[in-house]
Write an enzyme that holds these catalytic residues in place. Structure first.
Site, mmCIF file in Angstrom:
data_model
loop_
_atom_site.group_PDB
_atom_site.id
_atom_site.type_symbol
_atom_site.label_atom_id
_atom_site.label_comp_id
_atom_site.label_asym_id
_atom_site.label_seq_id
_atom_site.Cartn_x
_atom_site.Cartn_y
_atom_site.Cartn_z
ATOM 1 N N CYS A 124 -108.319 -113.765 -30.539
ATOM 2 C CA CYS A 124 -108.245 -112.303 -30.673
ATOM 3 C C CYS A 124 -107.736 -111.849 -32.049
ATOM 4 C CB CYS A 124 -107.378 -111.707 -29.574
ATOM 5 S SG CYS A 124 -107.974 -112.132 -27.927
ATOM 6 N N HIS A 257 -105.088 -104.929 -31.949
ATOM 7 C CA HIS A 257 -105.978 -105.587 -30.990
ATOM 8 C C HIS A 257 -105.906 -104.836 -29.663
ATOM 9 C CE1 HIS A 257 -107.996 -108.368 -28.509
ATOM 10 N NE2 HIS A 257 -106.910 -108.886 -27.958
ATOM 11 N N ASN A 287 -110.796 -105.827 -23.250
ATOM 12 C CA ASN A 287 -110.391 -106.704 -24.347
ATOM 13 C C ASN A 287 -111.625 -107.492 -24.800
ATOM 14 O OD1 ASN A 287 -109.400 -108.770 -25.936
ATOM 15 N ND2 ASN A 287 -107.660 -109.229 -24.607
#
Ligand code: UT7
Length: 330
Positions: A124, A257, A287
């Site tokens: 990520c 993020h 996500n």
């Protein structure tokens, strides 16, 4: 004597993104999971994560396909053709193949050849890692115009019998064109990893002897990741600001993020930023790992919030454990 070379900086000249068309709202996901005997609810997902929907790619659609759309949009926004690009970096943890790199496959789909193209694996944090590497290559003369991409099909590595993870992730891609420039651009970057935490967020399996060896699905200790994330996101934000001799007050937009709205709100509070400076797309995208930051950046550029000259703080955090940030003037 020759005059000293003018400092070389990098700046983003265009952004683009792409979501696969299938939008799966919480209610639909709850129904799909109930059919497998997995119990969850829209209320739990929304309250604990801020996620209301995510997009899933159709069978046969790979990270390079999502990346291709995002790159075309970014190139158009930058007023560039694919054959003007001399570096392609793709951040992904869900590559099309074991090898070659998704970046090579993307290059072919863009209809160009010859320039270096490689993948970067930092889960990520992948996009801030990739932006940092491309920035360094351009500033040192190794490239002049790069496509930097985050592209993921996380739906492929989810265990739909594990409600603690399968409700969190989605598919998508985001891209920027990064160019050499006389003025910044990217003001400072800050990257970190701590391999002691490999096990808290991973897909532990691999391939060998013609078989999948071990567990090929995403596993996460959500609470451990949560605790580490809130700490390091504050730390790297302060570090990158100090490196650029800027302060929190200079940040027009924070794009962390997009994993959990509670982590994002905690970062905003700790940095004492006005909440309206936070760009949020986790509600609609879930996500999307390495794609989340460039997807959010492109969303806020295209809806007119982020304008040329604004100071933007990008932050990544995730498996590895990895984290980092990029501070830039758009
Ligand atoms: O991309 C890299 C970065 N990733 C992240 O930043 C993720 C970080 N972690 C998180 O966002 C959160 O830890 C989660 C969203 C994963 C979990 O939220 P939480 O508030 O930490 O929940 P929890 O793990 O403490 O679980 C609380 C309860 C448990 O039930 P009991 O033991 O209290 O009865 C879970 O079994 O919630 C239950 N639960 C669920 N219930 C309904 C867990 N997942 C679900 C679910 N639906 N999908």
């Amino acid at each position: 004597m020759n005059a000293p070379a003018a400092p070389r900086y990098t700046r983003i000249s265009g952004t683009g993104s792409h979501l696969p068309p299938r939008r799966v709202g919480n209610d639909e996901l709850v129904r799909l999971l109930a059919a497998r005997g997995v119990e969850t609810s829209d209320a739990w997902i929304t309250e604990r994560t801020g996620i209301r929907a995510r997009h899933f790619a159709a069978d046969g659609v790979n990270a390079s396909d999502l990346a291709l759309h995002a790159c075309r949009h970014a190139l158009e926004a930058a007023g560039r053709r694919a054959d003007e690009i001399d570096l392609i970096v793709v951040a992904t943890s869900t590559p099309d193949m074991v090898f070659p790199a998704t970046a090579s496959i993307l290059q072919a789909k863009l209809g160009v050849h010859g320039c270096p193209a490689f993948d970067l694996q930092a889960v990520c944090s992948g996009f801030v890692y990739a932006l940092t590497v491309a920035d360094a290559m351009i500033r040192t003369g190794g490239a002049t115009r790069a496509l930097v991409v985050g592209a993921e099909v996380f739906s492929r590595i989810l265990d739909f019998d594990d409600r603690t993870t399968c409700v969190l992730f989605g598919d998508g891609a985001g891209a920027v064109v990064l160019e050499a420039s006389d003025a910044p651009g990217i003001l400072a970057t800050d990257l970190h990893a701590d391999g002691r935490h490999v096990g808290i967020l991973c897909v532990p399996g691999t391939v060998g002897g013609g078989k999948v060896l071990g567990d090929p699905l995403l596993r996460m200790d959500g609470q451990a990741v949560f605790k580490l994330a809130v700490g390091v996101l504050e730390e790297t934000a302060r570090t990158v600001l100090a490196k650029a001799a800027r302060s929190e007050a200079d940040v027009d937009w924070l794009i962390p993020h997009q994993a959990n709205i509670r982590i994002m709100h905690s970062t905003v509070r700790k940095l004492r930023l006005p909440p309206e400076r936070l760009v949020v797309t986790v509600d609609e995208h879930g996500n999307t790992s390495a794609a989340s930051v460039p997807l959010a950046l492109d969303t806020a550029v295209r809806d007119g919030r982020i304008r040329r000259g604004d100071t933007v703080l990008l932050e990544g955090v995730g498996g590895g454990f990895t984290w980092g940030s990029v501070l830039l003037d758009l």
